[in-house]
Design a protein around this motif. Structure first.
Motif, mmCIF file in Angstrom:
data_model
loop_
_atom_site.group_PDB
_atom_site.id
_atom_site.type_symbol
_atom_site.label_atom_id
_atom_site.label_comp_id
_atom_site.label_asym_id
_atom_site.label_seq_id
_atom_site.Cartn_x
_atom_site.Cartn_y
_atom_site.Cartn_z
ATOM 1 N N PHE A 11 0.893 -1.165 0.000
ATOM 2 C CA PHE A 11 0.000 0.000 0.000
ATOM 3 C C PHE A 11 0.934 1.217 0.000
ATOM 4 N N VAL A 14 3.965 1.048 2.229
ATOM 5 C CA VAL A 14 3.798 0.051 3.289
ATOM 6 C C VAL A 14 3.815 -1.355 2.683
ATOM 7 N N ALA A 16 2.773 -4.458 3.280
ATOM 8 C CA ALA A 16 1.883 -5.231 4.164
ATOM 9 C C ALA A 16 2.195 -6.719 4.040
ATOM 10 N N PRO A 35 2.083 -11.168 15.245
ATOM 11 C CA PRO A 35 1.561 -10.033 16.018
ATOM 12 C C PRO A 35 0.721 -9.104 15.152
ATOM 13 N N ASN A 36 0.111 -8.104 15.771
ATOM 14 C CA ASN A 36 -0.667 -7.131 15.016
ATOM 15 C C ASN A 36 0.231 -6.409 14.022
ATOM 16 N N GLY A 37 -0.277 -6.266 12.807
ATOM 17 C CA GLY A 37 0.482 -5.563 11.776
ATOM 18 C C GLY A 37 1.391 -6.469 10.956
ATOM 19 N N ALA A 38 1.370 -7.777 11.242
ATOM 20 C CA ALA A 38 2.276 -8.716 10.560
ATOM 21 C C ALA A 38 1.903 -8.939 9.091
ATOM 22 N N GLY A 39 0.636 -8.693 8.747
ATOM 23 C CA GLY A 39 0.195 -8.899 7.365
ATOM 24 C C GLY A 39 -0.796 -10.052 7.212
ATOM 25 N N LYS A 40 -1.344 -10.505 8.326
ATOM 26 C CA LYS A 40 -2.253 -11.671 8.291
ATOM 27 C C LYS A 40 -3.549 -11.349 7.550
ATOM 28 N N THR A 41 -4.195 -10.259 7.924
ATOM 29 C CA THR A 41 -5.483 -9.920 7.301
ATOM 30 C C THR A 41 -5.306 -9.636 5.812
ATOM 31 N N THR A 42 -4.237 -8.942 5.464
ATOM 32 C CA THR A 42 -3.999 -8.648 4.048
ATOM 33 C C THR A 42 -3.816 -9.952 3.264
ATOM 34 N N GLN A 81 -12.383 -10.214 10.554
ATOM 35 C CA GLN A 81 -11.833 -9.811 11.850
ATOM 36 C C GLN A 81 -12.807 -8.920 12.614
HETATM 37 N N1 LIG Z 1 -5.708 -0.693 3.126
HETATM 38 C C1 LIG Z 1 -4.538 -0.400 3.688
HETATM 39 N N2 LIG Z 1 -3.878 0.759 3.388
HETATM 40 C C2 LIG Z 1 -2.668 1.017 3.938
HETATM 41 N N3 LIG Z 1 -2.036 0.210 4.797
HETATM 42 C C3 LIG Z 1 -2.622 -0.945 5.133
HETATM 43 C C4 LIG Z 1 -3.911 -1.316 4.587
HETATM 44 N N4 LIG Z 1 -4.249 -2.531 5.103
HETATM 45 C C5 LIG Z 1 -3.229 -2.892 5.910
HETATM 46 N N5 LIG Z 1 -2.263 -1.951 5.936
HETATM 47 C C6 LIG Z 1 -0.995 -2.016 6.696
HETATM 48 O O1 LIG Z 1 -0.363 -3.234 6.369
HETATM 49 C C7 LIG Z 1 0.244 -3.829 7.508
HETATM 50 C C8 LIG Z 1 -0.332 -5.234 7.728
HETATM 51 O O2 LIG Z 1 -1.687 -5.095 8.128
HETATM 52 P P1 LIG Z 1 -2.633 -6.335 8.387
HETATM 53 O O3 LIG Z 1 -2.606 -7.233 7.214
HETATM 54 O O4 LIG Z 1 -3.956 -5.786 8.801
HETATM 55 O O5 LIG Z 1 -1.899 -7.031 9.614
HETATM 56 P P2 LIG Z 1 -2.475 -8.066 10.717
HETATM 57 O O6 LIG Z 1 -3.779 -8.577 10.234
HETATM 58 O O7 LIG Z 1 -1.420 -9.116 10.831
HETATM 59 O O8 LIG Z 1 -2.613 -7.284 11.996
HETATM 60 C C9 LIG Z 1 0.003 -2.855 8.654
HETATM 61 O O9 LIG Z 1 1.129 -2.034 8.781
HETATM 62 C C10 LIG Z 1 -1.197 -2.075 8.196
HETATM 63 O O10 LIG Z 1 -1.233 -0.803 8.778
#
Ligand SMILES: Nc1ncnc2c1ncn2[C@@H]1O[C@H](COP(=O)(O)OP(=O)(O)O)[C@@H](O)[C@H]1O
Ligand SMILES: [Mg+2]
Length: 277
Positions: A11, A14, A16, A35-42, A81
């Motif tokens: 992004f 970033v 991700a 951990p939070n921010g690792a890239g799991k949801t993405t 989530q």
């Molecule tokens: N749509 C987006 N735009 C910009 N940054 C994003 C977006 N989605 C996620 N990020 C960033 O990508 C990184 C991974 O996020 P995420 O996949 O949500 O991690 P997790 O689910 O492991 O907590 C984080 O730094 C988050 O802030």
């Protein structure tokens, strides 16, 4: 089989997801632990076809996933989530709505509702308006909705965040039982115990990369099942005897305990991670 083939998602600046590569065999209960921010949801959002990768691709039995890939999407159930229920509808109405989205027939919807409400312990609240449910019940209802069309692949993104221990254990039991039906389950979590309890394969994720994967037992065995912790460092050993032998030479305060998955994470990343949300 799902193949996540050298996938990146940026992004702007970033990173991700920064080059993730793994396979999910059918019938696996896979955990993405980090951990939070690792890239799991993405990662999950790309796997379910909500987001296109910046680079790389996702394949289901060799077929590339994409935003318009309806056939594959019909085989997928997603528990996201964040709570995304219709607050003004009852439990049952929420489920009927989900069934209609998947074009299920009325009698199929009826049977599925009975089955899932029973398995998830929601039968008594079937007529309750969703906004009046506890946090645990809301999570269970999200799971029920995601399973209405009996999907082969089930994605759960941090399914037990913010709920009490009792409800968490009920969800664990449900997922374990459901997995026995031969379903492929992909779960993300930052609860180490959750991955340890449920998943038969764990991917450790940090900073957009998978840096280690195996069963949680093997991940621990690889570095040693016992550890000595001092103020300065951690040392790992294959047996308690070895740990005791080592400790007898130490001239500082130490603590001997069993190695945890969190220790494995620390050993490979040397990062002290804030795991709690
Ligand atoms: N749509 C987006 N735009 C910009 N940054 C994003 C977006 N989605 C996620 N990020 C960033 O990508 C990184 C991974 O996020 P995420 O996949 O949500 O991690 P997790 O689910 O492991 O907590 C984080 O730094 C988050 O802030
Ligand atoms: Mg997330």
């Amino acid at each position: 089989m799902i193949k996540v083939d050298k996938v990146k998602k940026y992004f702007d600046d970033v990173k991700a997801v920064d080059g993730i590569d793994f396979e999910v065999e059918d019938g696996r209960f896979l955990g993405l632990l980090g951990p939070n921010g690792a890239g799991k949801t993405t990662t999950i959002r790309m796997m379910i076809g909500l987001l296109d990768p910046t680079e790389g691709q996702i394949l289901y039995d060799g077929v590339p996933m994409g935003k318009d890939q309806i056939d594959i999407k019909m085989k997928i159930g997603v528990v996201s989530q964040h709570i995304n229920l219709d607050k003004e509808l009852t439990v049952e109405e929420n489920m009927i709505f989900a069934g209609k989205l998947y074009h299920l027939k009325k009698d199929v919807i009826k049977v599925r509702i009975e089955e899932l409400l029973g398995l998830l312990g929601l039968s008594d609240v079937r007529n309750r308006v969703t906004k009046k449910l506890s946090g645990g019940m809301k999570r269970k209802l999200m799971i029920a909705k995601a399973l209405m069309h009996n999907p082969d692949y089930i994605f759960l993104d941090e399914p037990t965040v913010g709920i009490d221990v009792h409800a968490r254990k009920e969800i664990w039991k449900f997922l374990r039982d459901y997995h026995k039906q031969g379903k492929t389950i992909i779960l993300t979590t930052h609860y180490i115990e959750e991955a340890e309890q449920l998943c038969d394969w764990v991917l450790m994720v940090n900073r957009g990369k998978v840096f280690k994967e195996n069963t949680s037992g093997n991940l621990i065995k690889e570095i040693g099942e016992f550890k000595i912790e001092t103020d300065e460092d951690m040392y790992f050993f294959d047996s308690l005897d070895q740990a005791h032998a080592y400790s007898s030479q130490l001239k500082c305060i130490y603590n001997i305990s069993k190695t945890s998955l969190e220790d494995v994470f620390y050993k490979y990343t040397k990062e002290v991670i804030k795991w709690k949300s």
